[in-house]
Design an enzyme around this catalytic site. Structure first.
Site, PDB file in Angstrom:
ATOM      1  CG  ASP A  61      -1.627 105.490  55.726  1.00  0.00           C
ATOM      2  OD1 ASP A  61      -1.474 106.304  56.657  1.00  0.00           O
ATOM      3  OD2 ASP A  61      -2.690 105.394  55.090  1.00  0.00           O
ATOM      4  CD  GLU A 102      -8.522 102.935  55.399  1.00  0.00           C
ATOM      5  OE1 GLU A 102      -9.672 103.393  55.222  1.00  0.00           O
ATOM      6  OE2 GLU A 102      -7.660 103.497  56.084  1.00  0.00           O
ATOM      7  CD  GLU A 154     -11.146 108.631  58.372  1.00  0.00           C
ATOM      8  OE1 GLU A 154     -10.108 108.604  57.671  1.00  0.00           O
ATOM      9  OE2 GLU A 154     -11.782 107.604  58.670  1.00  0.00           O
ATOM     10  CD  GLU A 224      -3.072 113.239  58.221  1.00  0.00           C
ATOM     11  OE1 GLU A 224      -2.600 112.824  57.145  1.00  0.00           O
ATOM     12  OE2 GLU A 224      -3.663 112.484  59.014  1.00  0.00           O
TER      13      GLU A 224
HETATM   14  C1  LIG Z   1      -1.728 109.359  58.186  1.00  0.00           C
HETATM   15  C2  LIG Z   1      -3.145 109.079  57.816  1.00  0.00           C
HETATM   16  N1  LIG Z   1      -4.053 110.039  57.973  1.00  0.00           N
HETATM   17  C3  LIG Z   1      -5.338 109.825  57.662  1.00  0.00           C
HETATM   18  C4  LIG Z   1      -5.744 108.606  57.169  1.00  0.00           C
HETATM   19  C5  LIG Z   1      -7.183 108.409  56.780  1.00  0.00           C
HETATM   20  O1  LIG Z   1      -7.732 107.283  57.301  1.00  0.00           O
HETATM   21  C6  LIG Z   1      -4.759 107.611  57.011  1.00  0.00           C
HETATM   22  N2  LIG Z   1      -5.072 106.393  56.518  1.00  0.00           N
HETATM   23  N3  LIG Z   1      -3.478 107.877  57.340  1.00  0.00           N
END
Ligand SMILES: Cc1ncc(CO)c(N)n1
Length: 235
Positions: A61, A102, A154, A224
């Site tokens: 991520d 983040e 998001e 996702e």
């Molecule tokens: C794969 C993914 N989707 C959405 C977000 C949301 O910012 C993230 N951090 N990572």
């Protein structure tokens, strides 16, 4: 005759009030649920998560979020050229600011869990998702379409992680901060603002653009799911 046609007008008005995105969420409920109630996040919620899976997700991520920054910047550029509402810029800019936090958070969290971010090899699902983002950055992609993708990306995280904090969840203490990051109320409000912007744009957009945005929305959900699937540990 007259009564019938006024009834139809009433119905159309109702649909408009509900909004394009609400309509999609109803129509594609199962796919949306597939992304927001994935076995990985459900395992966080019920406390059975394997920390190795979590670490894998964390490293992947971080790479995704780095690629997400220029995508959000591209949405900001589209908003500055195409939006009729100056507050859009402020919402998108606040999103960029939270991405800044983040990235710092990922570094801190990775060191806490002993994940080396510099040696993470992006997996296929991640590479595919990042190239999807890359395509959406093109100047040819219209603002309502890009904004729809931004909201959906998001919203999946918000819905997924908020669920891990709801009453009855047994999320491990060590993972609560992660869930808070995307599951907190402020992030929920931010997602609602993104949804409102996307809705407003879509309501004014021609039908072909609305269809294009719907396809993009479904692609986000597929990416996702694939992204969550990556956390599975292969033997
Ligand atoms: C794969 C993914 N989707 C959405 C977000 C949301 O910012 C993230 N951090 N990572």
């Amino acid at each position: 005759m007259e009564a019938k046609s006024s009834q139809m007008v009433g119905k159309t008005k109702d649909n408009n009030k509900v909004g394009v995105i609400k309509t999609w969420l109803r129509k594609h409920r199962l796919i949306f649920t597939g992304a927001t109630r994935h076995p990985f996040t459900l395992s966080i919620r019920d406390g059975t998560v394997d920390f190795k899976s979590f670490k894998k997700w964390l490293g992947q991520d971080y790479i995704f979020v780095r690629a997400f920054v220029p995508f959000v910047a591209s949405v900001l550029v589209k908003a500055s050229k195409e939006s009729d509402d100056t507050s859009d810029i402020e919402v998108i800019l606040s999103g960029m600011a939270s991405l800044n936090d983040e990235i710092a958070w990922f570094k801190k969290e990775a060191s806490r869990f002993g994940v080396s971010l510099t040696s993470v090899v992006p997996q296929k699902a991640n590479v595919d998702y990042c190239s999807f983002l890359e395509k959406l950055m093109s100047l040819e992609v219209e603002y309502p379409v890009a904004m729809t993708a931004f909201w959906a990306i998001e919203a999946v995280y918000q819905e997924s992680f908020a669920h891990c904090l709801e009453e009855g969840s047994e999320t491990p203490e060590e993972l609560k901060e992660t869930c808070q990051r995307w599951g907190n109320e402020g992030f929920g409000k931010y997602c609602q603002s993104l949804q409102n912007i996307a809705n407003r744009c879509l309501e004014k957009a021609p039908d072909n653009l609305v269809s294009k945005a719907e396809v993009v929305f479904l692609h986000v959900l597929e990416h996702e799911v694939e992204f969550w699937n990556m956390s599975r540990l292969e033997a």
